[in-house]
Motif scaffolding. Structure first.
Motif, PDB file in Angstrom:
ATOM      1  N   ASP A  85       0.853  -1.182   0.000  1.00 50.46           N
ATOM      2  CA  ASP A  85       0.000   0.000   0.000  1.00 50.46           C
ATOM      3  C   ASP A  85       0.890   1.233   0.000  1.00 50.46           C
ATOM      4  O   ASP A  85       1.756   1.380   0.863  1.00 50.46           O
ATOM      5  CB  ASP A  85      -0.908  -0.026   1.236  1.00 50.46           C
ATOM      6  CG  ASP A  85      -1.951   1.063   1.195  1.00 50.46           C
ATOM      7  OD1 ASP A  85      -1.564   2.246   1.291  1.00 50.46           O
ATOM      8  OD2 ASP A  85      -3.140   0.726   1.096  1.00 50.46           O
ATOM      9  N   LYS A  86       0.699   2.128  -0.964  1.00 54.73           N
ATOM     10  CA  LYS A  86       1.560   3.318  -1.093  1.00 54.73           C
ATOM     11  C   LYS A  86       1.419   4.273   0.080  1.00 54.73           C
ATOM     12  O   LYS A  86       2.349   4.987   0.420  1.00 54.73           O
ATOM     13  CB  LYS A  86       1.248   4.032  -2.407  1.00 54.73           C
ATOM     14  CG  LYS A  86       1.650   3.223  -3.614  1.00 54.73           C
ATOM     15  CD  LYS A  86       1.263   3.903  -4.901  1.00 54.73           C
ATOM     16  CE  LYS A  86       1.617   2.998  -6.068  1.00 54.73           C
ATOM     17  NZ  LYS A  86       1.196   3.538  -7.339  1.00 54.73           N
ATOM     18  N   THR A  87       0.257   4.281   0.725  1.00 49.86           N
ATOM     19  CA  THR A  87       0.032   5.179   1.853  1.00 49.86           C
ATOM     20  C   THR A  87       0.599   4.615   3.149  1.00 49.86           C
ATOM     21  O   THR A  87       1.354   5.278   3.847  1.00 49.86           O
ATOM     22  CB  THR A  87      -1.482   5.441   2.033  1.00 49.86           C
ATOM     23  OG1 THR A  87      -2.019   5.907   0.800  1.00 49.86           O
ATOM     24  CG2 THR A  87      -1.727   6.473   3.112  1.00 49.86           C
ATOM     25  N   THR A  88       0.228   3.376   3.467  1.00 46.87           N
ATOM     26  CA  THR A  88       0.632   2.791   4.754  1.00 46.87           C
ATOM     27  C   THR A  88       1.967   2.050   4.698  1.00 46.87           C
ATOM     28  O   THR A  88       2.543   1.732   5.733  1.00 46.87           O
ATOM     29  CB  THR A  88      -0.440   1.785   5.242  1.00 46.87           C
ATOM     30  OG1 THR A  88      -0.480   0.688   4.327  1.00 46.87           O
ATOM     31  CG2 THR A  88      -1.795   2.442   5.369  1.00 46.87           C
ATOM     32  N   LYS A  89       2.437   1.741   3.479  1.00 47.54           N
ATOM     33  CA  LYS A  89       3.671   0.965   3.269  1.00 47.54           C
ATOM     34  C   LYS A  89       3.545  -0.467   3.784  1.00 47.54           C
ATOM     35  O   LYS A  89       4.533  -1.151   3.983  1.00 47.54           O
ATOM     36  CB  LYS A  89       4.891   1.648   3.912  1.00 47.54           C
ATOM     37  CG  LYS A  89       5.119   3.077   3.481  1.00 47.54           C
ATOM     38  CD  LYS A  89       5.490   3.145   2.029  1.00 47.54           C
ATOM     39  CE  LYS A  89       5.835   4.581   1.647  1.00 47.54           C
ATOM     40  NZ  LYS A  89       5.394   4.973   0.366  1.00 47.54           N
ATOM     41  N   LYS A  90       2.316  -0.915   4.041  1.00 46.68           N
ATOM     42  CA  LYS A  90       2.081  -2.282   4.495  1.00 46.68           C
ATOM     43  C   LYS A  90       1.526  -3.112   3.349  1.00 46.68           C
ATOM     44  O   LYS A  90       0.917  -2.580   2.428  1.00 46.68           O
ATOM     45  CB  LYS A  90       1.102  -2.296   5.671  1.00 46.68           C
ATOM     46  CG  LYS A  90       1.662  -1.654   6.922  1.00 46.68           C
ATOM     47  CD  LYS A  90       0.691  -1.767   8.065  1.00 46.68           C
ATOM     48  CE  LYS A  90       1.297  -1.118   9.309  1.00 46.68           C
ATOM     49  NZ  LYS A  90       0.438  -1.244  10.451  1.00 46.68           N
ATOM     50  N   SER A  94      -4.704  -7.016  -3.105  1.00 49.72           N
ATOM     51  CA  SER A  94      -5.275  -6.170  -4.150  1.00 49.72           C
ATOM     52  C   SER A  94      -6.350  -6.967  -4.886  1.00 49.72           C
ATOM     53  O   SER A  94      -6.081  -8.049  -5.418  1.00 49.72           O
ATOM     54  CB  SER A  94      -4.179  -5.740  -5.129  1.00 49.72           C
ATOM     55  OG  SER A  94      -4.739  -5.066  -6.225  1.00 49.72           O
TER      56      SER A  94
END
Length: 162
Positions: A85-90, A94
């Motif tokens: 995830d680009k926002t959470t980096k977790k 998908s």
């Protein structure tokens, strides 16, 4: 002692980490395709752990039995994958709903067979089934039931005395 047990496994796990950057999708082909023994062991251990957490204590059933696994998954289950995830980096799964004309690219046996083997292993470990030989387990079947939302995926595993 009951003559039928129905176990439900909600939002079944779909991937396990192979290392920090690579995740492996659960399926019989991953084991069959000569994946490294450490990956096989990690895959099975993750599945066993998930199953064990979802089986109530002190279940018993008279043998011999037959089992049935119903896999509730979206039609396009085969195209879902793990991404960062680009926002959470977790890592997250998908998935988006299938288009109206979508043609599935996955087979039910690849998913069902590994789950069935792991389910049987855990039943033995928990003392519900003495062994998975034909003396105690006479018949197994599996089927696919399509769902609309990935979050509604589940496994329903029925054991029935015969």
């Amino acid at each position: 002692m009951v003559s039928e047990i129905k176990l439900e496994f909600p939002e079944f796990i779909t991937h396990i980490p192979q290392n920090k950057s690579t995740w492996v999708k659960i399926g019989y082909n991953k084991i069959h395709a000569s994946v490294h023994f450490t990956t096989r062991a990690a895959l099975v251990a993750a599945m066993h752990g998930y199953i064990e957490k979802n089986i109530p204590e002190n279940l018993t059933i008279q043998t011999p039995i037959e089992t049935k696994l119903v896999i509730y998954a979206p039609l396009n289950y085969g195209s879902m994958k793990m991404v960062v995830d680009k926002t959470t980096k977790k890592r997250r799964t998908s998935w988006s709903p299938a288009s109206k004309n979508y043609k599935p690219n996955w087979d039910i046996g690849n998913l069902a067979l590994i789950w069935l083997k792991c389910l049987d292993d855990v039943l033995i470990k928990k003392g519900i089934l003495p062994d998975d030989t034909v003396e105690f387990l006479h018949k197994t079947s599996y089927e696919f039931t399509p769902i609309k939302d990935f979050k509604d995926r589940k496994l329903v595993y029925t054991l029935k005395t015969i």
